[in-house]
Design an enzyme around this catalytic site. Structure first.
Site: not given
Ligand SMILES: *[C@@H]1O[C@H](CO)[C@@H](O)[C@H](O)[C@H]1NC(C)=O
Ligand SMILES: *[C@@H]1O[C@H](CO)[C@@H](O)[C@H](O)[C@H]1NC(C)=O
Ligand SMILES: *[C@@H]1O[C@H](CO)[C@@H](O)[C@H](O)[C@H]1NC(C)=O
Length: 458
Positions: A378, A338, A353, A358, A85, A356, A361, A23, A376, A120
């Site tokens: 994904q 990456q 996975h 990934s 968490q 966002w 990109e 983040h 989440g 954020d």
């Protein structure tokens, strides 16, 4: 839109970062761009204490960015119980007070009141805080427009799920742009899972607060989904897509020369066009041991050239002799560049996975995906890849098996289905590149964002 931004001399922007996952880094990179574009504005960047030691050693920060520590919310002498968490919850519960204190001391140091909170999006409390401070609130959602919609409409989705008796196959057709999303694709904590956790509660409150923000911005581009974009524009005062950030980084001062300690780029240069499977599950996620074995077996029997980014500690899980037997076929390394790999023409498929960053990109590189979502947002992203953009597929049966992976690789890399995915992915890549080119939507949106951040209201 005005190209020249005239900030009032006294504008002071407080940037509140969420210090977990991926983040804080994009928020810092955006802060750099804003600070460079508006040299007379002071930007105070707040993060937990590791920020100084881990990120700013060789600091080439613009001089109008100041870095400040904020408390991590862990009480003195606290013993972690090991709950998932736990650290995030401690931070979030203490966050309103921690930030208030840190901001107040930064204001005193600078002799300037804060005029904008750039945060954020998780920090829903910034809405009231900004009102008290007579400042504006600009929020950054670090994931995609689909998950943003889910959190914005959480009450509506919960109500519909109650009426439909919790049917997981129901679609969210009552939300513009979410027609192909099923209840079961939503993140835990919206309809199922623990709805009362600190984290679910944070996201729920965020969804309720964001329409009050002066602007909401996101690392995406408008054309990726015009229906979702238009709907979110109608819900927020300003909704600004300013990405893909991965396509902008080469022009940003923050970007050092791409590091490639394991020689991935040298290796991929020797491979045929669109032949390589790149496998990675991001910095947070590692598939369970059984699935790691299945991935290894599937790759080996497929004979597809591969680059697998795998944490050092997981390498012991690989089948005996796998690394030796596949030495000519592929490489397994703990870190890869990456973005560069996904831009390379030899990369034929990304096994991911579906976090966002990934996914975006991969879209920016025009690379089709094989999706194995874990948690989440994904599943939402995987769903969009498969049925909205049609640039990939979800792994058969939802988990890796040797045969399932082999079939997916064949489908994407060899069969006609894969050619269709590739051509769709290339179209999206074109649009992504256009968005960040001269007069592109993301470039124009960034100017609007700059105005919203540095200009003082009234
Ligand atoms: C923010 O803090 C977290 C945790 O202390 C750290 O991991 C991260 O690198 C920091 N990021 C920035 C941009 O300061
Ligand atoms: C963090 O770094 C900034 C800039 O170098 C410095 O002004 C500040 O005092 C540091 N804060 C701490 C707690 O070390
Ligand atoms: C960008 O827009 C301006 C103003 O509308 C126009 O003069 C210019 O030719 C455009 N540039 C490109 C590369 O499209």
């Amino acid at each position: 839109m005005a190209n020249i931004c005239k900030p009032t001399k006294d504008s002071h922007v407080a940037i509140l970062a969420f210090p977990f996952g991926t983040h804080a880094a994009p928020l810092l990179s955006i802060t750099r761009r804003l600070a460079t574009a508006s040299p007379t504005t002071l930007f105070s960047f707040f993060n937990t204490s590791q920020s100084n030691s881990s990120l700013f050693p060789s600091s080439d920060l613009p001089s109008n960015i100041r870095v400040h520590d904020v408390a991590d919310g862990v009480p003195e002498g606290y013993v972690f119980s090991g709950r998932p968490q736990e650290a995030i919850e401690l931070f979030l519960v203490a966050a309103p007070e921690s930030f208030r204190k840190a901001i107040s001391s930064a204001e005193n140091d600078a002799g300037k009141k804060v005029t904008c909170l750039l945060t954020d999006a998780f920090f829903w409390f910034a809405s009231d805080m900004a009102a008290e401070m007579k400042a504006t609130w600009v929020a950054f959602w670090t994931a995609g427009p689909n998950s943003l919609s889910v959190h914005l409409y959480t009450d509506l989705i919960r109500q519909s799920a109650r009426e439909k008796d919790g049917c997981m196959e129901e679609t969210l057709g009552f939300i513009s742009g979410m027609e192909k999303v099923r209840v079961k694709d939503t993140p835990e904590g919206v309809v199922f899972g623990n709805l009362d956790s600190v984290f679910s509660d944070t996201l729920h409150r965020m969804g309720l607060a964001l329409p009050r923000a002066n602007a909401v911005f996101i690392n995406s581009f408008e054309e990726i989904d015009n229906t979702l974009t238009n709907n979110l524009k109608s819900e927020f005062k300003l909704y600004l897509n300013i990405g893909p950030l991965a396509l902008l980084s080469s022009t940003s001062a923050s970007q050092s020369v791409q590091e490639d300690p394991h020689g991935c780029l040298a290796w991929i240069k020797k491979q045929r066009t669109a032949s390589v499977a790149y496998v990675s599950f991001g910095s947070v996620m590692t598939p369970p041991p059984g699935e790691l074995v299945a991935i290894a077996e599937g790759l080996e029997s497929s004979k597809v050239p591969f680059i697998w980014s795998l944490k050092e500690k997981s390498m012991v899980q690989l089948p005996k002799g796998f690394l030796e037997r596949t030495r000519e076929q592929g490489i397994v390394v703990p870190w890869v560049p990456q973005v560069e790999l996904l831009k390379h023409e030899a990369t034929g498929v990304f096994v991911t996975h579906c976090g966002w960053n990934s996914v975006l990109e991969s879209v920016s590189g025009g690379v089709p995906m094989i999706c194995r979502p874990f948690f989440g947002d994904q599943r939402l992203n995987g769903r969009a890849v498969e049925v909205v953009w049609e640039i990939g597929m979800t792994i058969i049966d939802g988990v890796f098996t040797k045969d399932g992976l082999e079939k997916c690789l064949d489908k994407v890399l060899v069969q006609d289905d894969g050619k269709k995915m590739k051509s769709n992915a290339k179209k999206l890549r074109e649009q992504a590149h256009q968005a960040v080119s001269v007069n592109g939507s993301s470039v124009e949106n960034f100017k609007v964002l700059l105005d919203a951040v540095v200009n003082i209201l009234n």
